[in-house]
Design a protein around this motif. Structure first.
Motif, short mmCIF file in Angstrom:
data_model
loop_
_atom_site.label_atom_id
_atom_site.label_comp_id
_atom_site.label_asym_id
_atom_site.label_seq_id
_atom_site.Cartn_x
_atom_site.Cartn_y
_atom_site.Cartn_z
N GLN A 100 0.68 -1.06 0.00
CA GLN A 100 -0.10 -0.05 -0.05
C GLN A 100 0.71 1.11 -0.18
N THR A 126 -2.78 -4.73 -11.62
CA THR A 126 -3.99 -4.57 -10.78
C THR A 126 -4.12 -5.49 -9.56
N ILE A 129 -2.09 -3.97 -6.51
CA ILE A 129 -3.11 -2.86 -5.90
C ILE A 129 -4.11 -3.07 -5.32
N CYS A 130 -4.60 -4.48 -5.57
CA CYS A 130 -5.94 -4.92 -4.79
C CYS A 130 -5.53 -5.91 -3.77
N SER A 183 -10.93 -2.85 -2.83
CA SER A 183 -10.35 -3.23 -3.87
C SER A 183 -11.01 -3.15 -5.28
N ILE A 186 -10.53 0.46 -6.55
CA ILE A 186 -9.14 0.75 -7.07
C ILE A 186 -8.42 -0.22 -8.19
N SER A 187 -9.23 -1.53 -8.35
CA SER A 187 -8.80 -2.25 -9.34
C SER A 187 -8.91 -1.57 -10.90
N ILE A 189 -8.37 1.64 -11.30
CA ILE A 189 -7.19 2.49 -11.16
C ILE A 189 -6.03 1.83 -11.51
N GLY A 190 -5.77 0.78 -10.96
CA GLY A 190 -4.71 -0.16 -11.35
C GLY A 190 -4.54 -0.53 -12.77
N THR A 193 -3.62 2.43 -14.86
CA THR A 193 -2.22 2.86 -14.65
C THR A 193 -1.30 1.89 -15.37
N GLY A 235 -15.93 1.53 -12.65
CA GLY A 235 -15.38 1.08 -11.01
C GLY A 235 -16.83 1.00 -10.33
#
Length: 263
Positions: A100, A126, A129-130, A183, A186-187, A189-190, A193, A235
């Motif tokens: 994190q 992903t 980050i999850c 998660s 933010i998945s 976002i991963g 990215t 999301g």
């Protein structure tokens, strides 16, 4: 009229007001489309490039969902190991926090370098980050069982597996779904990215992250806004699917998923 319907109507009204304010700002200040397109321009761009938009959305969905599912499987397995062996949890658990604290933008280029550009590399980004929220929340749920219940199981000569699957896991379900909710959001976002660094094997075609970067380079601001809206909706979709699954699992027995009664 039900409370749920009233809430939906209010949400729609707020959304319409936001779009109206957006269009009013564009009109009053005469902003050019390449700076801030209006909602109508964004909608037109989405309709004009709809096949490309759906293709990018499907790629990002595959990457985000794959990384999320892998994070759930590995995260739950690690949490169960931590709950079973306290000494191992005390030794290793602090290092999981590194997942994190290290910025994903610093990890993504390394993952792309090691694995190579493509969907698998973005899934790994992903997954990274999850993973931490699932490990942290599930572990907390597994170790928060009432010790009296554990002793009761042991008095009836329950095995370690029975204690884990019949006591600890059911107790950890609310925490487990809390981790998945975090998660799930933010998945995406991963995925975005990873796509920014992974690029694409074909010019102009790729996931939402690559498409946003490509549209920005081509000054297609309206289409870029459409891609951002698609990523946001993706999301939200993940988040609400998890909430629905949580309700299915918990609503019959856990107070967190039951309707609140006014005192």
């Amino acid at each position: 009229m039900s409370k749920q319907l009233v809430l939906v109507i209010k949400s729609v009204v707020v959304l319409v007001c936001l779009f109206g304010a957006w269009q009013a700002v564009v009109t009053l200040y005469h902003l050019p489309p390449y700076i801030l397109p209006g909602p109508a321009a964004v909608l037109f761009a989405a309709q004009e490039r709809f096949p490309s938009l759906i293709n990018s959305l499907s790629i990002t969905t595959e990457e985000a969902l794959g990384g999320l599912l892998a994070g759930i499987v590995v995260g739950v397995a690690v949490a169960m190991i931590f709950a079973q062996w306290r000494w191992l949890r005390q030794l290793v658990y602090p290092y999981t926090i590194l997942l994190q604290t290290v910025p994903i933008v610093a990890i993504a280029p390394l993952v792309i370098l090691w694995i190579g550009a493509g969907i698998p590399a973005v899934m790994v980004v992903t997954f990274i980050i999850c993973l931490a929220p699932i490990i942290a929340n599930t572990t907390q749920g597994l170790i928060s069982v009432d010790e009296n219940l554990v002793h009761l199981f042991m008095m009836h000569k329950a095995s370690a597996a029975q204690v884990m699957f019949k006591l600890r896991l059911p107790n950890a379900m609310p925490n487990f779904f809390t981790g998945i909710r975090i998660s799930a959001g933010i998945s995406v976002i991963g995925g975005l990215t990873g796509e920014l660094f992974a690029g694409s094997t074909r010019v102009g075609e790729g996931g939402l992250g690559y498409a946003i970067l490509y549209a920005n380079n081509q000054m297609e601001t309206a289409y870029m806004f459409a891609l951002v809206v698609a990523a946001t909706l993706l999301g939200f979709s993940f988040f609400f699917v998890v909430m629905f699954l949580e309700w299915i699992v918990l609503h019959n027995w856990h107070e967190s998923s039951q309707p609140q009664v006014a005192e």
